[in-house]
Design a protein around this motif. Structure first.
Motif, mmCIF file in Angstrom:
data_model
loop_
_atom_site.group_PDB
_atom_site.id
_atom_site.type_symbol
_atom_site.label_atom_id
_atom_site.label_comp_id
_atom_site.label_asym_id
_atom_site.label_seq_id
_atom_site.Cartn_x
_atom_site.Cartn_y
_atom_site.Cartn_z
ATOM 1 N N ASN A 1 0.864 -1.179 0.000
ATOM 2 C CA ASN A 1 0.000 0.000 0.000
ATOM 3 C C ASN A 1 0.904 1.234 0.000
ATOM 4 O O ASN A 1 1.492 1.592 1.016
ATOM 5 N N LEU A 2 1.027 1.896 -1.160
ATOM 6 C CA LEU A 2 1.964 3.008 -1.318
ATOM 7 C C LEU A 2 1.389 4.279 -0.726
ATOM 8 O O LEU A 2 0.278 4.690 -1.054
ATOM 9 N N LYS A 3 2.169 4.914 0.158
ATOM 10 C CA LYS A 3 1.767 6.177 0.772
ATOM 11 C C LYS A 3 2.802 7.238 0.367
ATOM 12 O O LYS A 3 3.905 7.272 0.919
ATOM 13 N N GLU A 4 2.432 8.069 -0.612
ATOM 14 C CA GLU A 4 3.356 9.105 -1.083
ATOM 15 C C GLU A 4 3.449 10.238 -0.065
ATOM 16 O O GLU A 4 2.448 10.632 0.547
ATOM 17 N N THR A 5 4.652 10.751 0.113
ATOM 18 C CA THR A 5 4.886 11.849 1.050
ATOM 19 C C THR A 5 5.436 13.061 0.293
ATOM 20 O O THR A 5 5.898 12.944 -0.842
ATOM 21 N N THR A 6 5.386 14.193 0.936
ATOM 22 C CA THR A 6 5.841 15.437 0.290
ATOM 23 C C THR A 6 7.256 15.823 0.694
ATOM 24 O O THR A 6 7.803 16.793 0.190
ATOM 25 N N SER A 7 7.849 15.055 1.613
ATOM 26 C CA SER A 7 9.213 15.359 2.044
ATOM 27 C C SER A 7 9.869 14.121 2.631
ATOM 28 O O SER A 7 9.193 13.155 3.004
ATOM 29 N N TYR A 8 11.176 14.189 2.690
ATOM 30 C CA TYR A 8 11.955 13.104 3.281
ATOM 31 C C TYR A 8 11.619 12.961 4.765
ATOM 32 O O TYR A 8 11.477 11.852 5.285
ATOM 33 N N LYS A 9 11.470 14.097 5.434
ATOM 34 C CA LYS A 9 11.178 14.104 6.865
ATOM 35 C C LYS A 9 9.834 13.450 7.164
ATOM 36 O O LYS A 9 9.695 12.703 8.124
ATOM 37 N N GLN A 10 8.850 13.736 6.310
ATOM 38 C CA GLN A 10 7.528 13.163 6.530
ATOM 39 C C GLN A 10 7.550 11.634 6.363
ATOM 40 O O GLN A 10 6.930 10.910 7.140
ATOM 41 N N GLY A 11 8.270 11.159 5.350
ATOM 42 C CA GLY A 11 8.365 9.715 5.139
ATOM 43 C C GLY A 11 9.054 9.014 6.286
ATOM 44 O O GLY A 11 8.626 7.938 6.733
ATOM 45 N N LYS A 12 10.118 9.616 6.799
ATOM 46 C CA LYS A 12 10.838 9.031 7.931
ATOM 47 C C LYS A 12 9.973 9.032 9.179
ATOM 48 O O LYS A 12 10.044 8.107 9.991
ATOM 49 N N GLN A 13 9.145 10.076 9.330
ATOM 50 C CA GLN A 13 8.276 10.170 10.502
ATOM 51 C C GLN A 13 7.207 9.074 10.479
ATOM 52 O O GLN A 13 6.863 8.500 11.517
ATOM 53 N N LEU A 14 6.677 8.784 9.281
ATOM 54 C CA LEU A 14 5.690 7.708 9.163
ATOM 55 C C LEU A 14 6.297 6.372 9.588
ATOM 56 O O LEU A 14 5.631 5.549 10.221
#
Length: 425
Positions: free
Chosen positions: A89-102
């Motif tokens: 289930n792909l969850k696109e993020t708007t930043s590197y920080k947001q992806g790491k936080q998820l």
């Protein structure tokens, strides 16, 4: 033959009166299978859909009017393909920080980051990496994504080689207009037929996958069969200490009849164990084992091999302590090397060679082949080798048994002093 059958039935009657038979040989394996079924029945061994955080910072590369972004290709053509959507289930993020936080919050099992210059560096055949982070508690999910990225990188390298080969071929023929070169690159980039495809072909077209419940049910019943053999050889020590063996030797009973009678008792007990485990796992957890006749053949052959090996220790052992002292080391070492504690695929190559040689390893491999739909023709070599092992140790057993002098002075209990033994003579 009649005398052999009589000895076998006598052993069977004594065996069924022994509470240890029902406790260690039937109850323990049954409870273990119920525990395994509870652990694996929640489909924890199967791949579930998991979240993948994805941040694509790739700016792509332009050649005239032709624009390529490998980050977009990875997102749209790989992670969003229909087959992969069933588990990713792909969850696109708007930043590197947001992806790491998820990832840190546990909302994603894996985080994939495509750097800005990925396409440019990849097309120029320069070193570049896709960042992959995974939850330490979900190594399987990370391994799946890592495999996907490896295949994607292999495809990119293949496409890069194809493009360079075609361009070099065109350039060698003379000056080619830039627009035609761009057209060729565009065609190559969009032509999937030129990319490397690795077909996955199973060794047996009818083979079915093995889940964790199936594997460990097989592995545990094979492990307990070793314990079964050790429990039963204690009867030989009992017969020594109770002077029964002396009386048997005084009758016209052949040595091979006594040895085979003991071995048949071990074979029957292992078969009973296997039947109980199959019935419980089949009824309670709907586990499929495969052809019952093939399972029976493997069980008998394996019990013949492992039983003849441990039977030799029963004839050489002086007392119960001697039998028990070897039981634990053999049980744990053989179970580890045979693939009962660690799956055969998880063993290093050096130990995997041993797994394919020892009897319990051969038995596990044969049972797995039956579960996968492979007939006896696909495992006959292992079965013949097990029979050969059993025959060799049968010869040793007969020689040891016939070479022993089971007189009264030899079978007195070890609690007496030598002087007392001399008086008794």
């Amino acid at each position: 033959m009649r005398k052999l059958l009589r000895l076998f039935l006598l052993d069977l009657r004594l065996l069924t009166k022994n509470k240890t038979f029902y406790l260690k040989l039937i109850l323990f394996p049954s409870i273990l299978i119920l525990i395994l079924g509870t652990v694996f029945s929640d489909s924890s061994s199967k791949i579930k859909t998991f979240n993948v955080a994805f941040y694509n910072a790739d700016k792509g590369s332009s050649e005239g009017t032709h624009f390529v972004s490998l980050g977009n290709v990875l997102r749209d053509n790989v992670f969003k393909q229909e087959d992969l959507k069933q588990i990713v289930n792909l969850k696109e993020t708007t930043s590197y920080k947001q992806g790491k936080q998820l990832l840190q919050d546990g909302k994603a099992a894996v985080f994939v980051y495509v750097p800005e210059t990925f396409t440019k560096t990849a097309m120029n055949n320069e070193k570049t990496d896709i960042v992959l982070m995974g939850d330490n508690d979900k190594p399987l999910d990370k391994e799946i994504v890592a495999t996907i990225l490896d295949r994607f990188n292999a495809s990119v390298r293949t496409m890069n080689v194809e493009q360079r080969t075609i361009l070099q071929s065109i350039s060698s023929t003379g000056n080619i207009p830039k627009d035609k070169i761009e057209k060729v690159m565009s065609q190559i980039s969009g032509n999937k037929q030129l990319s490397l495809k690795i077909p996955v072909v199973p060794t047996n077209k009818d083979a079915v996958p093995i889940d964790a419940m199936q594997y460990y049910s097989i592995a545990m019943v094979v492990m307990f069969s070793i314990m079964t053999a050790f429990v039963l050889v204690h009867s030989i020590v009992d017969e020594k200490q109770n002077h029964t063996l002396f009386r048997i030797k005084s009758t016209p009973t052949l040595n091979i009849q006594y040895v085979l009678g003991k071995l048949f008792g071990i074979i029957l007990s292992v078969v009973i164990q296997m039947i109980v485990v199959i019935m419980i796992s089949r009824v309670v957890f709907q586990m499929k084992w495969g052809n019952p006749l093939e399972l029976l053949v493997i069980t008998i052959v394996y019990a013949f091999a492992i039983g003849s090996i441990i039977l030799l220790w029963g004839f050489t052992a002086k007392d119960h302590v001697t039998v028990s002292s070897l039981a634990s080391p053999v049980l744990y070492i053989f179970s580890f090397l045979g693939g009962s504690f660690i799956t055969k695929s998880g063993l290093p190559d050096s130990l995997r060679v041993i797994q394919e040689i020892i009897p319990n390893g051969k038995a596990i491999n044969s049972y797995l082949k039956v579960c996968q739909g492979v007939g006896l023709s696909g495992m006959y070599i292992d079965l013949l080798e097990l029979i050969g092992i059993g025959l060799i140790f049968i010869i040793f057993n007969i020689r040891v048994y016939s070479g022993k002098r089971w007189n009264k002075s030899a079978i007195y209990s070890h609690g007496k002093k030598p002087a007392e033994t001399d008086v008794s003579k």
